[in-house]
Scaffold this motif. Structure first.
Motif, PDB file in Angstrom:
ATOM      1  N   LEU A 145      37.485  43.093  66.860  1.00  0.00           N
ATOM      2  CA  LEU A 145      38.706  43.877  67.029  1.00  0.00           C
ATOM      3  C   LEU A 145      39.341  43.563  68.385  1.00  0.00           C
ATOM      4  O   LEU A 145      38.631  43.295  69.352  1.00  0.00           O
ATOM      5  CB  LEU A 145      38.399  45.375  66.959  1.00  0.00           C
ATOM      6  N   ALA A 146      40.662  43.615  68.425  1.00  0.00           N
ATOM      7  CA  ALA A 146      41.348  43.475  69.711  1.00  0.00           C
ATOM      8  C   ALA A 146      41.582  44.859  70.301  1.00  0.00           C
ATOM      9  O   ALA A 146      41.579  45.047  71.518  1.00  0.00           O
ATOM     10  CB  ALA A 146      42.665  42.746  69.530  1.00  0.00           C
ATOM     11  N   SER A 147      41.772  45.859  69.425  1.00  0.00           N
ATOM     12  CA  SER A 147      41.916  47.243  69.889  1.00  0.00           C
ATOM     13  C   SER A 147      41.474  48.152  68.749  1.00  0.00           C
ATOM     14  O   SER A 147      41.459  47.729  67.581  1.00  0.00           O
ATOM     15  CB  SER A 147      43.357  47.534  70.284  1.00  0.00           C
ATOM     16  N   PRO A 148      41.107  49.399  69.057  1.00  0.00           N
ATOM     17  CA  PRO A 148      40.658  50.311  67.997  1.00  0.00           C
ATOM     18  C   PRO A 148      41.702  50.478  66.888  1.00  0.00           C
ATOM     19  O   PRO A 148      41.341  50.700  65.733  1.00  0.00           O
ATOM     20  CB  PRO A 148      40.412  51.635  68.730  1.00  0.00           C
ATOM     21  N   ARG A 174      29.901  49.934  54.111  1.00  0.00           N
ATOM     22  CA  ARG A 174      29.027  50.266  55.246  1.00  0.00           C
ATOM     23  C   ARG A 174      29.327  49.325  56.410  1.00  0.00           C
ATOM     24  O   ARG A 174      29.190  48.108  56.284  1.00  0.00           O
ATOM     25  CB  ARG A 174      27.552  50.116  54.842  1.00  0.00           C
ATOM     26  N   TYR A 175      29.714  49.920  57.518  1.00  0.00           N
ATOM     27  CA  TYR A 175      30.071  49.122  58.700  1.00  0.00           C
ATOM     28  C   TYR A 175      29.032  49.299  59.800  1.00  0.00           C
ATOM     29  O   TYR A 175      28.537  50.409  60.019  1.00  0.00           O
ATOM     30  CB  TYR A 175      31.426  49.574  59.249  1.00  0.00           C
ATOM     31  N   ALA A 176      28.733  48.211  60.494  1.00  0.00           N
ATOM     32  CA  ALA A 176      27.846  48.279  61.658  1.00  0.00           C
ATOM     33  C   ALA A 176      28.685  47.939  62.891  1.00  0.00           C
ATOM     34  O   ALA A 176      29.502  47.016  62.859  1.00  0.00           O
ATOM     35  CB  ALA A 176      26.719  47.271  61.509  1.00  0.00           C
ATOM     36  N   LEU A 177      28.479  48.678  63.963  1.00  0.00           N
ATOM     37  CA  LEU A 177      29.288  48.456  65.174  1.00  0.00           C
ATOM     38  C   LEU A 177      28.489  47.739  66.253  1.00  0.00           C
ATOM     39  O   LEU A 177      27.350  48.117  66.560  1.00  0.00           O
ATOM     40  CB  LEU A 177      29.766  49.804  65.734  1.00  0.00           C
ATOM     41  N   ASP A 226      35.985  54.653  74.904  1.00  0.00           N
ATOM     42  CA  ASP A 226      36.563  53.333  74.625  1.00  0.00           C
ATOM     43  C   ASP A 226      37.340  53.329  73.309  1.00  0.00           C
ATOM     44  O   ASP A 226      38.106  52.409  73.040  1.00  0.00           O
ATOM     45  CB  ASP A 226      35.469  52.257  74.551  1.00  0.00           C
ATOM     46  N   GLY A 227      37.082  54.328  72.468  1.00  0.00           N
ATOM     47  CA  GLY A 227      37.867  54.463  71.242  1.00  0.00           C
ATOM     48  C   GLY A 227      37.264  53.808  70.011  1.00  0.00           C
ATOM     49  O   GLY A 227      37.802  53.945  68.919  1.00  0.00           O
ATOM     50  N   TYR A 228      36.188  53.072  70.151  1.00  0.00           N
ATOM     51  CA  TYR A 228      35.620  52.375  68.996  1.00  0.00           C
ATOM     52  C   TYR A 228      34.548  53.210  68.293  1.00  0.00           C
ATOM     53  O   TYR A 228      34.474  53.234  67.069  1.00  0.00           O
ATOM     54  CB  TYR A 228      35.006  51.028  69.423  1.00  0.00           C
ATOM     55  N   LEU A 229      33.715  53.911  69.067  1.00  0.00           N
ATOM     56  CA  LEU A 229      32.625  54.690  68.473  1.00  0.00           C
ATOM     57  C   LEU A 229      33.136  55.730  67.462  1.00  0.00           C
ATOM     58  O   LEU A 229      32.534  55.882  66.407  1.00  0.00           O
ATOM     59  CB  LEU A 229      31.820  55.393  69.579  1.00  0.00           C
ATOM     60  N   PRO A 230      34.238  56.451  67.771  1.00  0.00           N
ATOM     61  CA  PRO A 230      34.667  57.479  66.814  1.00  0.00           C
ATOM     62  C   PRO A 230      35.379  56.942  65.574  1.00  0.00           C
ATOM     63  O   PRO A 230      35.791  57.720  64.728  1.00  0.00           O
ATOM     64  CB  PRO A 230      35.642  58.346  67.645  1.00  0.00           C
ATOM     65  N   VAL A 289      31.399  45.088  62.827  1.00  0.00           N
ATOM     66  CA  VAL A 289      32.650  45.230  63.578  1.00  0.00           C
ATOM     67  C   VAL A 289      32.289  45.123  65.056  1.00  0.00           C
ATOM     68  O   VAL A 289      31.402  45.838  65.534  1.00  0.00           O
ATOM     69  CB  VAL A 289      33.294  46.602  63.280  1.00  0.00           C
ATOM     70  N   ALA A 290      32.926  44.199  65.763  1.00  0.00           N
ATOM     71  CA  ALA A 290      32.594  44.006  67.176  1.00  0.00           C
ATOM     72  C   ALA A 290      33.733  44.474  68.064  1.00  0.00           C
ATOM     73  O   ALA A 290      34.902  44.126  67.825  1.00  0.00           O
ATOM     74  CB  ALA A 290      32.283  42.544  67.450  1.00  0.00           C
ATOM     75  N   GLU A 291      33.379  45.260  69.072  1.00  0.00           N
ATOM     76  CA  GLU A 291      34.342  45.598  70.129  1.00  0.00           C
ATOM     77  C   GLU A 291      34.506  44.364  70.997  1.00  0.00           C
ATOM     78  O   GLU A 291      33.538  43.631  71.191  1.00  0.00           O
ATOM     79  CB  GLU A 291      33.763  46.664  71.072  1.00  0.00           C
ATOM     80  N   PRO A 292      35.676  44.158  71.574  1.00  0.00           N
ATOM     81  CA  PRO A 292      35.781  43.054  72.536  1.00  0.00           C
ATOM     82  C   PRO A 292      35.055  43.432  73.828  1.00  0.00           C
ATOM     83  O   PRO A 292      34.874  44.612  74.103  1.00  0.00           O
ATOM     84  CB  PRO A 292      37.291  42.941  72.765  1.00  0.00           C
ATOM     85  N   VAL A 293      34.647  42.419  74.578  1.00  0.00           N
ATOM     86  CA  VAL A 293      34.110  42.668  75.922  1.00  0.00           C
ATOM     87  C   VAL A 293      35.177  42.182  76.908  1.00  0.00           C
ATOM     88  O   VAL A 293      36.087  41.438  76.517  1.00  0.00           O
ATOM     89  CB  VAL A 293      32.760  41.935  76.145  1.00  0.00           C
ATOM     90  N   PRO A 294      35.107  42.573  78.175  1.00  0.00           N
ATOM     91  CA  PRO A 294      36.137  42.114  79.122  1.00  0.00           C
ATOM     92  C   PRO A 294      36.180  40.582  79.213  1.00  0.00           C
ATOM     93  O   PRO A 294      35.135  39.934  79.195  1.00  0.00           O
ATOM     94  CB  PRO A 294      35.692  42.728  80.452  1.00  0.00           C
TER      95      PRO A 294
END
Ligand code: TXA
Ligand code: MG
Length: 346
Positions: A249-252, A262-265, A274-278, A318-323
Motif C-alpha cells: 500500500l502507498a497509503s491506508p 483473509r488478509y495478513a498485515l 499509522d492508520g493501517y492496523l485499524p 498487505v504490506a505497509e510501506p516503510v520510510p
C-alpha cells in the motif's frame, strides 16, 4: 540426498561444522553457510561442476550470475580486473566496507568459469564479515560462489530453518550460524570513472550499505529498470515472491477489504496511529520494527516475517510501506518485487 544440519553452538561443534563444510566444498559439493546478510549456498567458484550444483539445487536459470566471495581482500585480482581509472576508488571502498555487505561488479578475470558469471564480461565480488563464513573460506583458501540459499525467486533465508524449508534434500549440509545480522542481501554497485571527479557509484541492488554510506566515495545513482534489466540479470520483477499474493500500500486509503477474504498485515511499527492496523480484522499480523520503527531492525526481521505471513493461511498479504530512506530503500525495493511491481511503476 539427506541434508545434514550442523550446529555451531559449542566450540567443538563449530570446529566439526567448519571441517565438514571445508571437506565438502573441496570435493566440489555445495554447502549452505550463514553470511551477515542472508544464508548463501556456496560452492568452489573455480570448479564449474560444483557451481552447476548450485544452479540445480536452486532451480536457478543459467542466465542469472552468482556473487563470488573472497577469502581475503588481497585475492580480488584472482577473480576480477581492476581498471586503472577506478583503481583508487576501488581501494578506498574496499578498505572502508570489506568485509561487509557490499558487492562490487568489476570486469572479470578470464579464469573465472563462465557458468559463474552467466557469460557476462563482469563478475560480482564481495567479502563476507560473518565469522563462520570467514572460517570456512579462509580454511578452504579459495573463492566461493554463493547466491542466496533459496529456490529461485523465493524468499531469501535468514535462518538455517528457512534454508531447510527451501533446500532440504537437495544439498548435503547446512551450517547453522543463527539469524543473519543484516537480514537483507548485500548492496551491489558498479563504479564508473568520471575522470578527475569522484566516480559514479551506480547502485544495481539496494541493500544494507545505504546511499548515505556510499556518498563520501562518489556520486550515488540508483539504476533504473531499463539499465537494471541488462545490468542485474537476476533482478526480475517477481523476485522474493511469497506464494501468497502480496500488495504494497502507498497509503491506508488504498485499501478496502473484500468480504470473506483473509488478509495478513505486514506492519512497520505496529502503531494504530499509522492508520493501517485499524483497516480490517486481520487474519494475522506481524510488525517489522515494533514500537518506534527502526529500519535496521525492520531489515533483520523482514524476510523472516514475510515467510511467516506466507505460511499463515491468508488469502493476501498487505504490506505497509516503510520510510524511503536508509535501509528502508532496500526493504521497499524488495516489497515492490514481492508485489510483482516493476521498478518503473513505483
Ligand atoms: O548478500 C548477498 O549478496 C547474498 C549472500 C549469500 O552473499 N547473495 C546474494 O546472491 O544475494 P543472489 O544470487 O541471490 O543475488 C545476486 C545478484 C543477482 O541478482 C545477480 O543477477 C546479480 O547479483 N549479479 C551477479 N553477478 C552480476 C554481474 N556480473 N553483473 C550484475 N549483476 C550481477
Ligand atoms: Mg537471491
Amino acid at each position: 540426498m539427506q541434508t545434514i544440519l550442523a550446529e555451531t553452538d559449542h566450540p567443538d561443534r563449530l570446529k566439526a561444522a567448519v571441517s565438514k563444510a571445508v571437506e565438502l566444498l573441496a570435493r566440489g559439493e555445495t554447502v549452505a553457510l550463514p553470511t551477515e546478510t542472508v544464508y548463501g549456498l556456496a560452492a568452489d567458484a573455480m570448479n564449474p561442476e560444483a557451481v552447476a550444483k548450485i544452479f540445480a539445487a536452486k532451480e536457478r536459470p543459467s542466465f542469472d550470475p552468482l556473487i563470488v566471495h573472497l577469502p581475503h581482500r588481497d585475492r580480488l585480482t584472482d577473480v576480477a580486473i581492476v581498471p586503472d581509472d577506478i583503481a583508487k576508488a576501488v581501494a578506498q571502498i574496499i578498505d572502508h566496507f570489506w568485509p561487509g555487505p557490499l558487492t562490487l561488479v568489476l570486469p572479470k578475470n578470464p579464469v573465472v568459469p563462465d557458468i559463474v558469471t552467466a557469460g557476462l564480461p563482469t563478475v560480482a565480488v564481495r567479502m563476507s564479515a560473518n565469522p563462520i563464513f570467514r572460517r570456512v573460506i579462509t580454511s578452504l583458501a579459495r573463492p566461493l560462489a554463493a547466491p542466496s540459499a533459496n529456490r529461485f525467486g523465493h524468499i531469501s533465508p535468514t535462518s538455517a530453518a528457512a534454508v531447510l524449508k527451501e533446500l532440504d534434500g537437495r544439498i548435503p549440509l547446512v551450517v547453522d550460524g543463527g539469524a543473519c545480522h543484516q537480514g537483507i542481501e548485500s548492496t551491489i554497485i558498479k563504479i564508473v570513472s568520471r575522470g578527475e571527479s569522484k566516480p559514479l557509484l551506480r547502485v544495481l541492488r539496494a541493500g544494507p550499505v545505504t546511499k548515505e554510506d556510499l556518498q563520501p566515495f562518489g556520486k550515488v545513482e540508483f539504476a533504473n529498470e531499463v539499465t537494471e534489466k541488462t545490468e542485474v540479470p537476476g533482478q526480475i520483477a517477481s523476485h522474493y515472491a511469497p506464494r501468497t499474493p502480496l500488495r504494497l500500500l502507498a497509503s491506508p486509503d488504498d485499501f478496502t477489504p473484500e468480504p470473506g477474504k483473509r488478509y495478513a498485515l505486514l506492519s512497520y511499527r505496529g502503531d494504530a496511529e499509522d492508520g493501517y492496523l485499524p483497516l480490517t480484522d486481520w487474519h494475522f499480523s506481524l510488525t517489522l520494527s515494533p514500537g518506534n520503527g527502526k529500519l535496521p531492525e525492520a531489515a533483520v526481521r523482514f524476510f523472516h516475517c514475510l515467510r511467516q505471513l506466507d505460511e499463515c493461511g491468508a488469502d493476501e498479504i498487505v504490506a505497509e510501506p516503510v520510510p524511503d530512506r536508509g535501509m528502508g530503500v532496500a526493504i521497499l525495493e524488495r516489497l515492490r518485487r514481492a508485489a510483482g511491481q516493476r521498478q518503473d511503476e513505483k
